[in-house]
Design an enzyme around this catalytic site. Structure first.
Site, mmCIF file in Angstrom:
data_model
loop_
_atom_site.group_PDB
_atom_site.id
_atom_site.type_symbol
_atom_site.label_atom_id
_atom_site.label_comp_id
_atom_site.label_asym_id
_atom_site.label_seq_id
_atom_site.Cartn_x
_atom_site.Cartn_y
_atom_site.Cartn_z
ATOM 1 N N HIS A 194 1.113 7.853 -38.068
ATOM 2 C CA HIS A 194 0.716 9.244 -37.839
ATOM 3 C C HIS A 194 1.592 9.936 -36.793
ATOM 4 O O HIS A 194 1.186 10.939 -36.224
ATOM 5 C CB HIS A 194 -0.765 9.305 -37.417
ATOM 6 C CG HIS A 194 -1.679 8.773 -38.477
ATOM 7 N ND1 HIS A 194 -1.952 9.448 -39.641
ATOM 8 C CD2 HIS A 194 -2.350 7.593 -38.569
ATOM 9 C CE1 HIS A 194 -2.763 8.730 -40.396
ATOM 10 N NE2 HIS A 194 -3.011 7.592 -39.770
ATOM 11 N N ASN A 214 -4.082 7.255 7.179
ATOM 12 C CA ASN A 214 -4.043 6.972 5.744
ATOM 13 C C ASN A 214 -5.073 7.882 5.111
ATOM 14 O O ASN A 214 -6.250 7.827 5.465
ATOM 15 C CB ASN A 214 -4.400 5.477 5.550
ATOM 16 C CG ASN A 214 -4.689 5.130 4.100
ATOM 17 O OD1 ASN A 214 -4.222 5.810 3.187
ATOM 18 N ND2 ASN A 214 -5.437 4.072 3.894
ATOM 19 N N GLY A 215 -4.656 8.758 4.181
ATOM 20 C CA GLY A 215 -5.618 9.659 3.537
ATOM 21 C C GLY A 215 -5.061 11.068 3.450
ATOM 22 O O GLY A 215 -3.854 11.288 3.617
ATOM 23 N N LYS A 251 -0.142 0.042 -4.354
ATOM 24 C CA LYS A 251 -1.118 -0.882 -4.931
ATOM 25 C C LYS A 251 -2.505 -0.285 -4.972
ATOM 26 O O LYS A 251 -3.259 -0.477 -5.911
ATOM 27 C CB LYS A 251 -1.114 -2.170 -4.107
ATOM 28 C CG LYS A 251 -2.038 -3.254 -4.628
ATOM 29 C CD LYS A 251 -1.471 -3.860 -5.870
ATOM 30 C CE LYS A 251 -2.386 -4.910 -6.481
ATOM 31 N NZ LYS A 251 -2.041 -5.114 -7.904
ATOM 32 N N LYS A 304 2.930 -2.079 -18.067
ATOM 33 C CA LYS A 304 3.686 -3.041 -17.237
ATOM 34 C C LYS A 304 5.176 -2.736 -17.291
ATOM 35 O O LYS A 304 5.856 -2.745 -16.279
ATOM 36 C CB LYS A 304 3.470 -4.485 -17.714
ATOM 37 C CG LYS A 304 2.168 -5.150 -17.419
ATOM 38 C CD LYS A 304 1.897 -5.488 -15.975
ATOM 39 C CE LYS A 304 1.294 -4.348 -15.239
ATOM 40 N NZ LYS A 304 -0.095 -4.107 -15.297
ATOM 41 N N TRP A 318 2.874 6.068 1.874
ATOM 42 C CA TRP A 318 3.013 6.546 0.494
ATOM 43 C C TRP A 318 2.741 8.045 0.591
ATOM 44 O O TRP A 318 1.622 8.466 0.860
ATOM 45 C CB TRP A 318 1.993 5.861 -0.414
ATOM 46 C CG TRP A 318 2.122 6.231 -1.859
ATOM 47 C CD1 TRP A 318 2.928 5.632 -2.779
ATOM 48 C CD2 TRP A 318 1.412 7.263 -2.561
ATOM 49 N NE1 TRP A 318 2.767 6.238 -4.006
ATOM 50 C CE2 TRP A 318 1.851 7.239 -3.901
ATOM 51 C CE3 TRP A 318 0.462 8.208 -2.192
ATOM 52 C CZ2 TRP A 318 1.368 8.109 -4.866
ATOM 53 C CZ3 TRP A 318 -0.019 9.086 -3.157
ATOM 54 C CH2 TRP A 318 0.437 9.025 -4.477
ATOM 55 N N ARG A 366 0.810 -1.221 0.000
ATOM 56 C CA ARG A 366 0.000 0.000 0.000
ATOM 57 C C ARG A 366 0.847 1.276 0.000
ATOM 58 O O ARG A 366 0.323 2.378 -0.152
ATOM 59 C CB ARG A 366 -0.912 0.016 1.235
ATOM 60 C CG ARG A 366 -1.862 -1.152 1.306
ATOM 61 C CD ARG A 366 -2.727 -1.047 2.535
ATOM 62 N NE ARG A 366 -3.553 0.141 2.483
ATOM 63 C CZ ARG A 366 -4.708 0.236 1.857
ATOM 64 N NH1 ARG A 366 -5.194 -0.810 1.247
ATOM 65 N NH2 ARG A 366 -5.381 1.366 1.861
HETATM 66 O O1 M6R Z 1 -7.386 -1.291 -7.706
HETATM 67 P P1 M6R Z 1 -7.658 -0.689 -9.037
HETATM 68 O O2 M6R Z 1 -7.874 -1.721 -10.106
HETATM 69 O O3 M6R Z 1 -8.777 0.312 -9.018
HETATM 70 O O4 M6R Z 1 -6.333 0.086 -9.407
HETATM 71 C C1 M6R Z 1 -6.242 0.861 -10.563
HETATM 72 C C2 M6R Z 1 -4.817 1.221 -10.863
HETATM 73 O O5 M6R Z 1 -4.262 1.964 -9.815
HETATM 74 C C3 M6R Z 1 -3.947 -0.011 -11.119
HETATM 75 O O6 M6R Z 1 -4.462 -0.805 -12.133
HETATM 76 C C4 M6R Z 1 -2.512 0.409 -11.493
HETATM 77 O O7 M6R Z 1 -2.497 1.028 -12.731
HETATM 78 C C5 M6R Z 1 -1.588 -0.805 -11.461
HETATM 79 N N1 M6R Z 1 -0.356 -0.468 -10.826
HETATM 80 C C6 M6R Z 1 -1.263 -1.311 -12.810
HETATM 81 O O8 M6R Z 1 -0.394 -2.390 -12.795
#
Ligand code: M6R
Length: 615
Positions: free
Chosen positions: A511, A101-102, A610, A492, A75, A27
């Site tokens: 293009h 958190n927030g 995450k 990725k 974070w 997180r």
């Molecule tokens: O938990 P979520 O699917 O809502 O998260 C969305 C994005 O934050 C998440 O997909 C992010 O782009 C990943 N790190 C991609 O691998």
């Protein structure tokens, strides 16, 4: 973003909090800290870096005994990651300690008010403002901590999950939530607090998830009390039994969670369609769709909102829904949708896709669509998450916990769920023939085996990764159903190897991006047999003429691309609509191997988290 952990009970809090923080590191992982009350003193230890750095520091700094403790893995939002900005934060008197958190949006005005009353601040964080605000209220009104937290939170604008305790009354922890998740594990005379249930799985399977705008007071030898922050009304806590087990959140012999999760995809996809795809009866059964079939059949259009990888799954779904069910679809970044005054009517259906079910922008988009009367359907992985609860109906992906920050199995299982929905709706609408429908069911059921086959190219892909790992840029091309896969492949690579990569529709290359191509540019082209194969082969010719290095993702037995490409990676044949479930596998492995070869932290890439619970 940020993981929080707390313990109150008869055990030593330190190991529980530290091990819990390690599980929540996905997180946020730019700094970490812990506060313990050892019976006499409050001990706070915090540092920039990971939980392992905190552990090393605690060896020197902290008395590791005490039955009450809170910890945080951060974070950064307000203030750069450094020791001072790390949580926990202690109030001016030294009595209150908090983890958060927030984001407190009105922290600046609250801070100025507190400064005018003599408070001093050491960090740049909004959290230090909050703990002093609580202290100020507590002292001014001469009230207990719980009441002070409640009054303070009613002055706050923003999002939070907090845990706070008072060293002069070290038998209670006060927690509260608005917009950031918070779970409480209920044991025998002990309580565990965490952003998700993973830190306390080995101690208890009973948990309460606080709802937004709720707070709870947790006391030794007393039942937990949950209240509404706004009006103080008591809420009967709903204790649920957790289905998660420890094995699911461990690496299981793999070097990284990401690799484990890539390899889990055959099982995860099977789990996603299990009990829903009934091939012998030629039906798809999904409660969330059946119960709302009328709404789906009468919908003017479907709007899909999501972020990141989930947004890419939404783009794949756009092709499937329009192709099979003939329903117009728009796919929007949740963060843009929520701020652009979109036209939404009661005849629109909004599908929100989110692995975590906690993404702040997606949640806000849902609330906006609901306020305009749209029916909102969620596709989430995390059971009981905020998005799962905020939507009118939904379907879980059943992928199991995804811990690697780079989404892998979340993507393929989201596509699987969305394919099931599109197929179910096309059958109900009569836009698919019964034989095509059966073919789709049969093919979908064969996907897990075919993913296994695609995974067999692992060592070949590793060899390709070694050749291109030092490339500064990379281009990913695909058409139709595989255009979103090109975007996902590029994401990725970017997020875990920090190599600049872009995904493009193959035909769009001429293009603009074609100007980038020279003999140093690796270009990954998805060129499977079904779809626009000949057109993509022409695009490959164009790259070849400009000396670009071509890595073709092709169907087994391909002849044409093999002649042109520098490397090919084969995937089994399938229907065009299902091909993203296979073509995405080599792209995940390619990014993984490049990142590992470059020595990057695959599971915890820099600057990322995450679960993005801030906007
Ligand atoms: O938990 P979520 O699917 O809502 O998260 C969305 C994005 O934050 C998440 O997909 C992010 O782009 C990943 N790190 C991609 O691998």
């Amino acid at each position: 973003m940020c993981g929080i952990v707390g313990y109150l009970g008869h055990r030593e809090a330190y190991p529980i909090v530290i091990e819990g923080l390690k599980r929540l590191e996905y997180r946020g992982y730019d700094s970490a800290g812990i506060a313990l009350f050892d019976g006499e003193n409050l001990k706070v230890s915090k540092t920039k870096g990971k939980v392992a750095d905190l552990e090393a520091l605690s060896e020197k700094e902290i008395t590791k005994s005490g039955n009450i403790g809170i910890g945080h893995t951060r974070w950064a939002t307000h203030g750069v990651p450094n020791d001072v900005n790390s949580h926990p934060h202690v109030s001016n008197s030294g009595e209150l300690v908090i983890i958060h958190n927030g984001i407190i949006e009105n922290y600046e005005s609250l801070k100025q008010e507190l400064i005018s009353r003599g408070y001093v601040f050491h960090s740049d964080t909004d959290t230090e403002v909050l703990v002093n605000l609580i202290e100020d209220v507590k002292k001014q009104e001469n009230i207990k901590l719980g009441k002070a937290v409640q009054i303070a939170l009613n002055q706050v604008i923003g999002a939070y999950a907090i845990a706070v305790f008072d060293k002069t009354k070290p038998e209670e922890i006060v927690i509260a939530r608005l917009g950031s998740p918070l779970a409480v594990g209920i044991g025998e005379n002990e309580f565990f607090i965490a952003s998700d249930a993973s830190p306390f799985l080995e101690y208890t399977k009973n948990a309460i998830y606080l709802e937004d705008e709720e707070m709870a007071i947790i006391r030794f030898h007393k039942p937990i009390k949950v209240r509404k922050i706004k009006d103080d009304s008591l809420v009967a806590p709903y204790i649920q039994e957790l289905q998660l087990n420890l094995e699911q959140i461990e690496k299981g012999g793999y070097e990284h969670f990401m690799l484990k999760e890539i390899h889990e995809q055959p099982k995860a996809i099977t789990d996603t369609y299990r009990g829903r795809l009934l091939r012998n009866e030629a039906i798809i059964k999904m409660a969330g769709i059946e119960d709302n079939m009328k709404k789906f059949l009468n919908a003017n259009r479907i709007i899909i909102v999501a972020c990141g990888t989930s947004w890419h799954a939404g783009l794949v779904a756009e092709y499937i829904f329009e192709d099979l069910a003939r329903i117009p679809v728009e796919v929007e970044y949740a963060s843009e949708f929520r701020y652009r005054n979109p036209v939404i009517t009661e005849n629109d259906i909004l599908i929100a896709i989110s692995q975590s079910g906690e993404t702040a922008d997606t949640l806000a988009a849902i609330k906006l669509a609901k306020s305009k009367g749209a029916f909102v359907f969620g596709v989430c992985n995390v059971v009981g998450s905020s998005i799962a609860r905020e939507t009118h109906a939904g379907a879980y992906t059943h992928a199991g916990p995804e811990i690697g920050v780079a989404s892998t199995k979340a993507f393929t299982t989201q596509i699987t769920v969305l394919t099931l929905i599109a197929l179910r709706l096309s059958r109900a609408k009569g836009t698919i023939s019964s034989s095509d429908f059966r073919t789709h069911l049969l093919e979908l059921e064969m996907i897990p085996k075919k993913v296994e086959k695609a995974l067999e190219s692992d060592s070949h892909i590793k060899m390709i990764a070694d050749i291109y790992k030092d490339a500064p840029n990379c281009l990913y091309l695909g058409r139709g159903y595989n255009f979103p896969v090109a975007l996902e492949g590029a994401l990725k690579l970017k997020e875990i190897s920090y190599i600049h990569a872009e995904g493009y529709p193959a035909a769009e290359m001429k293009h603009g991006p074609i100007a980038l191509i020279d003999e140093n540019m690796p270009i990954i082209v998805i060129a499977t047999k079904k779809g626009h194969y000949e057109k993509v082969v022409s695009n490959i010719q164009e790259i070849k003429s400009r000396k670009g290095k071509i890595i073709g993702i092709v169907t087994e037995g391909d002849v044409d691309v093999r002649k042109l490409a520098d490397h090919i990676i084969e995937v089994p044949d399938t229907l065009e609509s299902l091909s993203p479930l296979l073509t995405t596998i080599p792209l995940q492995l390619l990014s993984y191997h490049i990142a590992v070869l470059l020595g990057k932290n695959v599971d915890q890439p820099r600057n990322l988290a995450k679960s993005v619970t801030v906007e």
